[in-house]
Design an enzyme around this catalytic site. Structure first.
Site, PDB file in Angstrom:
ATOM      1  N   HIS A  36      -1.433 -10.499   1.822  1.00  0.00           N
ATOM      2  CA  HIS A  36      -0.719 -10.198   0.575  1.00  0.00           C
ATOM      3  C   HIS A  36      -0.698 -11.426  -0.330  1.00  0.00           C
ATOM      4  O   HIS A  36      -0.916 -11.333  -1.530  1.00  0.00           O
ATOM      5  CB  HIS A  36       0.731  -9.795   0.871  1.00  0.00           C
ATOM      6  CG  HIS A  36       0.895  -8.523   1.644  1.00  0.00           C
ATOM      7  ND1 HIS A  36       1.416  -8.498   2.920  1.00  0.00           N
ATOM      8  CD2 HIS A  36       0.616  -7.234   1.331  1.00  0.00           C
ATOM      9  CE1 HIS A  36       1.457  -7.247   3.346  1.00  0.00           C
ATOM     10  NE2 HIS A  36       0.976  -6.453   2.412  1.00  0.00           N
ATOM     11  N   GLN A 153      -8.808   3.107  -0.318  1.00  0.00           N
ATOM     12  CA  GLN A 153      -7.677   3.104  -1.257  1.00  0.00           C
ATOM     13  C   GLN A 153      -8.087   2.428  -2.575  1.00  0.00           C
ATOM     14  O   GLN A 153      -7.780   2.920  -3.664  1.00  0.00           O
ATOM     15  CB  GLN A 153      -6.497   2.356  -0.626  1.00  0.00           C
ATOM     16  CG  GLN A 153      -5.352   2.064  -1.579  1.00  0.00           C
ATOM     17  CD  GLN A 153      -4.180   1.448  -0.848  1.00  0.00           C
ATOM     18  OE1 GLN A 153      -3.444   2.151  -0.178  1.00  0.00           O
ATOM     19  NE2 GLN A 153      -3.996   0.151  -0.980  1.00  0.00           N
ATOM     20  N   SER A 185      -2.466  -7.484   8.886  1.00  0.00           N
ATOM     21  CA  SER A 185      -1.810  -6.221   8.551  1.00  0.00           C
ATOM     22  C   SER A 185      -0.350  -6.314   8.944  1.00  0.00           C
ATOM     23  O   SER A 185      -0.014  -6.957   9.947  1.00  0.00           O
ATOM     24  CB  SER A 185      -2.484  -5.085   9.331  1.00  0.00           C
ATOM     25  OG  SER A 185      -1.662  -3.938   9.335  1.00  0.00           O
TER      26      SER A 185
HETATM   27  P1  AMP Z   1       0.369  -2.922   2.097  1.00  0.00           P
HETATM   28  O1  AMP Z   1       1.625  -3.709   1.986  1.00  0.00           O
HETATM   29  O2  AMP Z   1      -0.170  -2.828   3.477  1.00  0.00           O
HETATM   30  O3  AMP Z   1       0.451  -1.599   1.373  1.00  0.00           O
HETATM   31  O4  AMP Z   1      -0.733  -3.763   1.313  1.00  0.00           O
HETATM   32  C1  AMP Z   1      -0.553  -4.150  -0.023  1.00  0.00           C
HETATM   33  C2  AMP Z   1      -1.871  -4.638  -0.567  1.00  0.00           C
HETATM   34  O5  AMP Z   1      -2.306  -5.756   0.210  1.00  0.00           O
HETATM   35  C3  AMP Z   1      -2.985  -3.590  -0.482  1.00  0.00           C
HETATM   36  O6  AMP Z   1      -3.796  -3.670  -1.659  1.00  0.00           O
HETATM   37  C4  AMP Z   1      -3.748  -4.021   0.740  1.00  0.00           C
HETATM   38  O7  AMP Z   1      -5.105  -3.624   0.736  1.00  0.00           O
HETATM   39  C5  AMP Z   1      -3.618  -5.524   0.652  1.00  0.00           C
HETATM   40  N1  AMP Z   1      -3.834  -6.138   1.968  1.00  0.00           N
HETATM   41  C6  AMP Z   1      -3.194  -5.840   3.135  1.00  0.00           C
HETATM   42  N2  AMP Z   1      -3.697  -6.584   4.151  1.00  0.00           N
HETATM   43  C7  AMP Z   1      -4.676  -7.345   3.619  1.00  0.00           C
HETATM   44  C8  AMP Z   1      -5.585  -8.315   4.147  1.00  0.00           C
HETATM   45  N3  AMP Z   1      -5.586  -8.629   5.445  1.00  0.00           N
HETATM   46  N4  AMP Z   1      -6.457  -8.893   3.301  1.00  0.00           N
HETATM   47  C9  AMP Z   1      -6.482  -8.567   1.989  1.00  0.00           C
HETATM   48  N5  AMP Z   1      -5.646  -7.678   1.427  1.00  0.00           N
HETATM   49  C10 AMP Z   1      -4.763  -7.062   2.214  1.00  0.00           C
END
Ligand code: AMP
Length: 280
Positions: A36, A153, A185
């Site tokens: 993030h 997504q 993640s």
């Molecule tokens: P989330 O909180 O999981 O909904 O993720 C929020 C944003 O962060 C989304 O655009 C995800 O694709 C991005 N994101 C989550 N994990 C990663 C990662 N390891 N590398 C790059 N972007 C990420």
């Protein structure tokens, strides 16, 4: 850093900014990690102010248990946001966003919504598109940042913006990984020690599959991956496939003139992990 919980207070603040202030926007579900933060840093470089939303969107969860157990670490998140000098955190309640009507709009993205995640997580992308569209209407960002970790997504959001003619530039950001290769993640925190130790296998397989796809067709590579996971004591493969990045349709032959990518979804117990790798 300013923290807003209501749409009205956020919009009042934004309306008082000098005209044409560029706004970078990073929507998240919280439980923030370095992945993030990499998006937020990119937004900060490219915009005058950066808005990060934290909202666990109920309409994109196809699994009630996953929603209930989704990690919530708001105090830690606020500290992390401060550490990267984020300008604004927007943390609305479910009622603030949906009022009493917690349901998704129905979208037609020309078929890409029915592949991969769309097949295995019914209604997921209608939920994602509903919340992202709503957040775009509220924040009115100049640019919005999405990770390639959730590659499908990202493609859906690009389509959403095109179809609904939303005036925002969508930026795809590289996948941020742990030193052992596991894609970061929020769900990784729910893995047991044993599952966490096993999880880097996913990226290792992706890299080996990439090598194999240089000389073998996709069907052969898929068969090989499926065999590898059948033998694995901890990880269960949900799907592995090779697809065209734009159409997300499966491909069988390597074509260096087309962008091709391997996609994978794996269960470690009840925790679902996804990853992907460019094959060009
Ligand atoms: P989330 O909180 O999981 O909904 O993720 C929020 C944003 O962060 C989304 O655009 C995800 O694709 C991005 N994101 C989550 N994990 C990663 C990662 N390891 N590398 C790059 N972007 C990420």
């Amino acid at each position: 850093m300013l923290v807003f919980n209501t749409i009205e207070s956020l919009q009042k603040h934004i309306s008082e900014l000098p005209k044409r202030t560029s706004i970078g926007f990073v929507p998240t579900m919280g439980a923030l990690h370095k992945g993030h933060l990499s998006l937020i840093k990119k937004a900060e470089k490219q915009n005058k102010i950066t808005v990060v939303s934290i909202f666990v969107n109920p309409t994109q969860f196809d699994n009630a248990e996953d929603l209930v157990n989704y990690p919530k670490t708001i105090e830690k998140d606020l500290k992390l946001l401060q550490s990267v000098n984020c300008s604004i955190a927007f943390i609305p309640s479910v009622k603030e966003i949906y009022n009493e009507n917690i349901y998704s709009e129905s979208f037609d993205f020309g078929g890409i919504e029915n592949e991969m995640e769309g097949k295995f997580r019914k209604g997921h992308f209608n939920g994602v598109a509903t919340i992202v569209k709503r957040l775009f209407e509220i924040v009115k960002p100049t640019k919005a940042y999405f990770g390639k970790k959730d590659f499908q997504q990202l493609q859906i959001i690009k389509k959403l913006v095109e179809i609904k003619k939303i005036p925002v530039k969508i930026k795809g950001c590289a996948i941020f990984r742990e030193p052992d290769g596991l894609a970061m993640s929020s769900r990784n925190t729910r893995l047991t020690k044993e599952q966490r130790e096993a999880a880097p296998f996913i990226y290792k397989i992706l890299k080996k599959a990439k090598k194999k796809f240089g000389t073998k067709n996709a069907d052969t590579v898929i068969e090989w991956v499926e065999k590898k996971f059948k033998k694995h004591p901890i990880l269960d493969l949900e799907y592995f496939l090779i697809a065209n990045e734009d159409t997300l349709q499966s491909v069988n032959k390597k074509d260096n003139n087309k962008k091709q990518r391997a996609f994978i979804a794996v269960y470690a117990g009840k925790i679902r992990l996804i990853d992907n790798l460019s094959l060009n």
